[in-house]
Each structure stands twice: as structure tokens, then as C-alpha cells.
Design a protein around this motif. Structure first.
Motif, PDB file in Angstrom:
ATOM      1  N   GLY A  65       0.819  -1.210   0.000  1.00 30.67           N
ATOM      2  CA  GLY A  65       0.000   0.000   0.000  1.00 30.67           C
ATOM      3  C   GLY A  65       0.848   1.253   0.000  1.00 30.67           C
ATOM      4  O   GLY A  65       1.961   1.264   0.542  1.00 30.67           O
ATOM      5  N   ALA A  66       0.325   2.321  -0.618  1.00 29.88           N
ATOM      6  CA  ALA A  66       1.091   3.575  -0.683  1.00 29.88           C
ATOM      7  C   ALA A  66       1.305   4.165   0.704  1.00 29.88           C
ATOM      8  O   ALA A  66       2.264   4.912   0.921  1.00 29.88           O
ATOM      9  N   ASP A  67       0.415   3.833   1.650  1.00 27.81           N
ATOM     10  CA  ASP A  67       0.565   4.373   2.995  1.00 27.81           C
ATOM     11  C   ASP A  67       1.826   3.862   3.676  1.00 27.81           C
ATOM     12  O   ASP A  67       2.349   4.503   4.600  1.00 27.81           O
ATOM     13  N   ARG A 123       4.872   6.414   5.669  1.00 33.55           N
ATOM     14  CA  ARG A 123       5.197   6.359   7.087  1.00 33.55           C
ATOM     15  C   ARG A 123       6.380   7.280   7.368  1.00 33.55           C
ATOM     16  O   ARG A 123       7.389   7.226   6.660  1.00 33.55           O
ATOM     17  N   PRO A 124       6.301   8.147   8.364  1.00 31.06           N
ATOM     18  CA  PRO A 124       7.427   9.052   8.649  1.00 31.06           C
ATOM     19  C   PRO A 124       8.749   8.320   8.860  1.00 31.06           C
ATOM     20  O   PRO A 124       9.791   8.759   8.370  1.00 31.06           O
ATOM     21  N   SER A 125       8.710   7.212   9.579  1.00 29.84           N
ATOM     22  CA  SER A 125       9.946   6.477   9.834  1.00 29.84           C
ATOM     23  C   SER A 125      10.538   5.930   8.534  1.00 29.84           C
ATOM     24  O   SER A 125      11.756   5.945   8.331  1.00 29.84           O
ATOM     25  N   HIS A 126       9.666   5.470   7.632  1.00 31.88           N
ATOM     26  CA  HIS A 126      10.143   4.933   6.361  1.00 31.88           C
ATOM     27  C   HIS A 126      10.739   6.039   5.489  1.00 31.88           C
ATOM     28  O   HIS A 126      11.787   5.854   4.864  1.00 31.88           O
ATOM     29  N   LEU A 127      10.090   7.193   5.458  1.00 30.76           N
ATOM     30  CA  LEU A 127      10.600   8.306   4.661  1.00 30.76           C
ATOM     31  C   LEU A 127      11.945   8.792   5.186  1.00 30.76           C
ATOM     32  O   LEU A 127      12.859   9.099   4.402  1.00 30.76           O
ATOM     33  N   LEU A 128      12.094   8.857   6.499  1.00 24.55           N
ATOM     34  CA  LEU A 128      13.369   9.288   7.088  1.00 24.55           C
ATOM     35  C   LEU A 128      14.478   8.290   6.775  1.00 24.55           C
ATOM     36  O   LEU A 128      15.601   8.684   6.446  1.00 24.55           O
ATOM     37  N   ALA A 129      14.166   7.003   6.860  1.00 22.06           N
ATOM     38  CA  ALA A 129      15.167   5.985   6.554  1.00 22.06           C
ATOM     39  C   ALA A 129      15.563   6.039   5.085  1.00 22.06           C
ATOM     40  O   ALA A 129      16.749   5.914   4.740  1.00 22.06           O
ATOM     41  N   VAL A 163      13.350  -1.626  -3.143  1.00 21.84           N
ATOM     42  CA  VAL A 163      13.129  -2.053  -1.771  1.00 21.84           C
ATOM     43  C   VAL A 163      12.463  -0.951  -0.952  1.00 21.84           C
ATOM     44  O   VAL A 163      11.560  -1.215  -0.155  1.00 21.84           O
ATOM     45  N   PHE A 164      12.866   0.312  -1.171  1.00 19.66           N
ATOM     46  CA  PHE A 164      12.411   1.392  -0.302  1.00 19.66           C
ATOM     47  C   PHE A 164      11.316   2.263  -0.910  1.00 19.66           C
ATOM     48  O   PHE A 164      10.354   2.599  -0.230  1.00 19.66           O
ATOM     49  N   LEU A 165      11.458   2.672  -2.166  1.00 16.91           N
ATOM     50  CA  LEU A 165      10.594   3.719  -2.698  1.00 16.91           C
ATOM     51  C   LEU A 165       9.558   3.254  -3.712  1.00 16.91           C
ATOM     52  O   LEU A 165       8.394   3.643  -3.623  1.00 16.91           O
ATOM     53  N   ALA A 166       9.949   2.467  -4.696  1.00 23.13           N
ATOM     54  CA  ALA A 166       9.024   2.134  -5.786  1.00 23.13           C
ATOM     55  C   ALA A 166       9.192   0.691  -6.240  1.00 23.13           C
ATOM     56  O   ALA A 166       9.621   0.423  -7.360  1.00 23.13           O
ATOM     57  N   PRO A 167       8.857  -0.269  -5.373  1.00 27.13           N
ATOM     58  CA  PRO A 167       9.024  -1.685  -5.755  1.00 27.13           C
ATOM     59  C   PRO A 167       7.890  -2.195  -6.632  1.00 27.13           C
ATOM     60  O   PRO A 167       7.354  -3.274  -6.401  1.00 27.13           O
ATOM     61  N   TRP A 168       7.502  -1.403  -7.611  1.00 29.30           N
ATOM     62  CA  TRP A 168       6.457  -1.808  -8.543  1.00 29.30           C
ATOM     63  C   TRP A 168       7.073  -2.045  -9.916  1.00 29.30           C
ATOM     64  O   TRP A 168       8.157  -1.556 -10.212  1.00 29.30           O
ATOM     65  N   GLY A 169       6.369  -2.772 -10.757  1.00 35.87           N
ATOM     66  CA  GLY A 169       6.894  -3.085 -12.073  1.00 35.87           C
ATOM     67  C   GLY A 169       7.766  -4.323 -12.095  1.00 35.87           C
ATOM     68  O   GLY A 169       8.302  -4.687 -13.143  1.00 35.87           O
ATOM     69  N   TYR A 226       9.217   4.361  17.267  1.00 34.17           N
ATOM     70  CA  TYR A 226       8.828   4.052  18.649  1.00 34.17           C
ATOM     71  C   TYR A 226       7.846   5.074  19.222  1.00 34.17           C
ATOM     72  O   TYR A 226       7.089   4.762  20.137  1.00 34.17           O
ATOM     73  N   LEU A 227       7.869   6.288  18.637  1.00 31.27           N
ATOM     74  CA  LEU A 227       6.976   7.332  19.151  1.00 31.27           C
ATOM     75  C   LEU A 227       5.645   7.373  18.410  1.00 31.27           C
ATOM     76  O   LEU A 227       4.878   8.313  18.567  1.00 31.27           O
ATOM     77  N   GLY A 228       5.440   6.391  17.532  1.00 30.90           N
ATOM     78  CA  GLY A 228       4.142   6.295  16.881  1.00 30.90           C
ATOM     79  C   GLY A 228       4.104   6.788  15.461  1.00 30.90           C
ATOM     80  O   GLY A 228       3.030   6.879  14.870  1.00 30.90           O
ATOM     81  N   GLY A 229       5.261   7.096  14.853  1.00 23.69           N
ATOM     82  CA  GLY A 229       5.261   7.582  13.483  1.00 23.69           C
ATOM     83  C   GLY A 229       5.542   6.488  12.471  1.00 23.69           C
ATOM     84  O   GLY A 229       5.752   6.758  11.297  1.00 23.69           O
ATOM     85  N   GLY A 230       5.607   5.230  12.924  1.00 23.00           N
ATOM     86  CA  GLY A 230       5.908   4.140  12.024  1.00 23.00           C
ATOM     87  C   GLY A 230       4.690   3.291  11.741  1.00 23.00           C
ATOM     88  O   GLY A 230       4.755   2.369  10.966  1.00 23.00           O
TER      89      GLY A 230
END
Length: 316
Positions: free
Chosen positions: A169-171, A175-181, A244-250, A312-316
Motif C-alpha cells: 500500500g502507498a501508505d 510512514r514518517p519512519s520509512h521516509l526518514l530511513a 526495496v524502499f521507494l518504488a518496488p512496482w513493475g 517508537y513514538l508512533g510515526g511508524g
């Protein structure tokens, strides 16, 4: 297609497409600077010319000097077997190691090239070798935190499982944690590919040479292997970022030949988009002083740490 053929096509795709991606970035940067620049296919012509030239070794260099480019190339051909290059499903060799294992193999390639450069006794080569290992000690913890953050989100550090989670899913991407990583990983890629902050790509300025200095004493086919390996490393890092991180489509979900070929085309297209972004960044920022590289990598490390805390603070 037989599963063995699909498995073999993954490293083959990286092997063949990597010089073209480098050529596209070089051409794009030249056009942004108002120059005509080299042809997109110029890296292929350069490699063909180098393979026809004679190889020379410095006096006193051991067999390690000649073995280093070969070992590095073997490492770069191994990593595509572990990551989702063309398929969304795990291939037989895809579970030999996790994403940390792939990182260790890439580090082994860098270590082999650094040792080979130190064998030459050349001041420039030893300078580049020393710098690369010094800064690697800073960038490797960043990679560990990036993998740690994503593994906490997905519950695993297997590349195929990570990609499947993002693809669900695009959500997941938002996720803030995913975008930061992902941002931290992108900063590391900029450094590892010699784009920013201190080293101009293909630079011969001794004040900022790192990647180019290590191959300073190589010639002929051995220099061709190092050049080709550098392009492959770039495409491998791009593939990890996008598949793996941004666009694993196609990615191909079957072994049908048409689906696999389409996956090859889409991989190259996505890599060219990332390359264009890198070219814009490379032409938009002035190079920093050498000692400023620690601040650049520290920013990437901070983003990776924030990704873990946000999780851990709820942004993941």
C-alpha cells in the motif's frame, strides 16, 4: 522462462545496464552545464578500449594488486542475486543472505579495492584508500540504522519481504519512519557514488579524490573492471533504493518472458529517473571541504536515528 535463467538475468541486467546509466547521468550533467557532453553510450566504448590495452603493475606490487579488481567484480555480481532486481518473488538464491549480507559484500568489494590501492605504494592511491576506509567507518553505521528502522517496520531484513511490505500500500511509503530511513539511504548513496559532498565524479583533483584515487595505478583490463564495477555499484544502490524502499512496482510476478523483459525496461527507466535527480543535485551544490564530509554523513546518521525514534513514538 526457467527459474535459473531468471536468476542469471538479474546480475546480467546490472552488468549490462550499469555503464549506460552512468553515461546517461554524465550526459544529463553536461547538458545542464550548457555543454554537449559525452554520448550516453560512451562508457561502453571506453570499456572496450580499456580491455584492448596492456595492463601494467607497479614495481613491488603483489598478486593482491591484480586480484582486487577481480574480487570486487565478483562481489558486484553476487549482490544482485540477493535483492529484488527483476522479480517480486524470491528466487532460489535470493534467500542466501539478507540486506545486511548484501551490504557486507559491497563493503568487501570496497575493502579489496582499497587494499589493492595500498599495495601500489603510490601516494595518491594510498591517500584515496585511507580516505575511503576512514569515511566508510562513518557511513556503515548509517546503513545499519537504516536497515534496523525498516526491519522494525516490516518485521524482517530480507529485501524481498521489505519490498512486499512497501508494495502492499502507498501508505507504507508515507510512514514518517520509512521516509526518514529512505532519505538517510539516499544521502549515503550520494556519498558512495562520488557525487557529493567533496568529490566530483571522475575527478582528478587530489584535494578531493577518493574513488578515482584508488584506481590511480591500474591500467588496461584491470582498470576496466574497476570502472565497470563502480558503475555496477551505483546501479545496485539505485536498485535497493527504488525496488526495496521507494518504488518496488513493475517487478515481474511470473516467469513469463514478456513480464521479465518488461521488468528489465522498468528497472532501467526508474534508475534513469534517480540518476536524473542525482545529476540535478550534483549540479546544484558546490563541493564542500574534505573535513565537512563528516557533517554531511552525520546528517544522514541523524535521519536514520530519527527514523528509529519516530517508529517508537508512533510515526511508524
Amino acid at each position: 522462462m526457467p527459474v535459473a535463467a531468471v536468476q542469471a538475468l538479474q546480475p546480467l541486467t546490472v552488468l549490462v545496464a550499469a555503464p549506460g546509466v552512468s553515461g546517461f547521468i554524465a550526459t544529463a550533467e553536461a547538458r545542464m552545464q550548457g555543454r554537449r557532453g559525452p554520448r550516453v553510450l560512451q562508457p561502453y566504448y571506453d570499456l572496450a578500449k580499456l580491455f584492448r590495452k596492456e595492463s601494467l603493475a607497479p614495481v613491488g606490487a603483489s598478486a593482491v594488486f591484480l586480484a582486487a579488481p577481480v574480487l570486487a567484480m565478483v562481489c558486484y555480481l553476487t549482490v544482485p542475486l540477493l535483492i529484488p532486481v527483476l522479480t517480486s518473488y524470491g528466487l532460489p538464491l535470493g534467500y542466501m543472505g539478507d540486506i545486511l549480507g548484501g551490504g557486507i559484500i559491497l563493503s568487501l568489494a570496497s575493502f579489496a579495492v582499497a587494499v589493492g590501492a595500498a599495495e601500489t605504494g603510490s601516494p595518491y592511491a594510498q591517500l584515496g584508500s585511507s580516505r575511503s576506509k576512514t569515511f566508510a567507518a562513518i557511513t556503515e553505521p548509517v546503513m545499519l540504522f537504516v536497515v534496523f528502522a525498516v526491519a522494525l517496520v516490516t518485521g524482517t531484513d530480507l529485501p524481498y519481504a521489505m519490498a512486499a511490505t512497501v508494495r502492499s500500500g502507498a501508505d507504507q511509503i508515507l510512514r514518517p519512519s520509512h521516509l526518514l530511513a529512505a532519505a538517510a539511504l539516499f544521502l549515503v548513496i550520494l556519498y558512495e557514488t562520488g557525487r557529493i559532498p567533496v568529490e566530483a565524479h571522475r575527478s582528478t583533483n587530489e584535494f578531493g579524490m577518493i574513488e578515482e584515487a584508488r584506481s590511480f595505478e591500474y591500467s588496461g583490463p584491470y582498470f576496466a573492471l574497476l570502472t565497470w564495477g563502480s558503475a555496477m555499484k551505483q546501479l545496485i544502490l539505485y536498485t535497493i533504493l527504488i525496488n526495496v524502499f521507494l518504488a518496488p512496482w513493475g517487478l515481474s510476478s511470473t516467469r513469463d518472458a514478456s513480464d521479465v523483459v518488461l521488468a528489465v525496461v522498468l528497472l532501467v527507466a526508474k534508475a534513469l529517473v534517480i540518476g536524473l535527480v542525482v545529476a540535478v543535485i550534483d549540479n546544484s551544490f558546490a563541493k564542500l571541504r574534505l573535513f565537512k564530509i563528516t557533517e554531511f554523513v552525520a546528517a544522514a546518521f541523524l535521519l536514520a536515528v530519527l527514523a528509529v525514534f519516530t517508529l517508537y513514538l508512533g510515526g511508524g
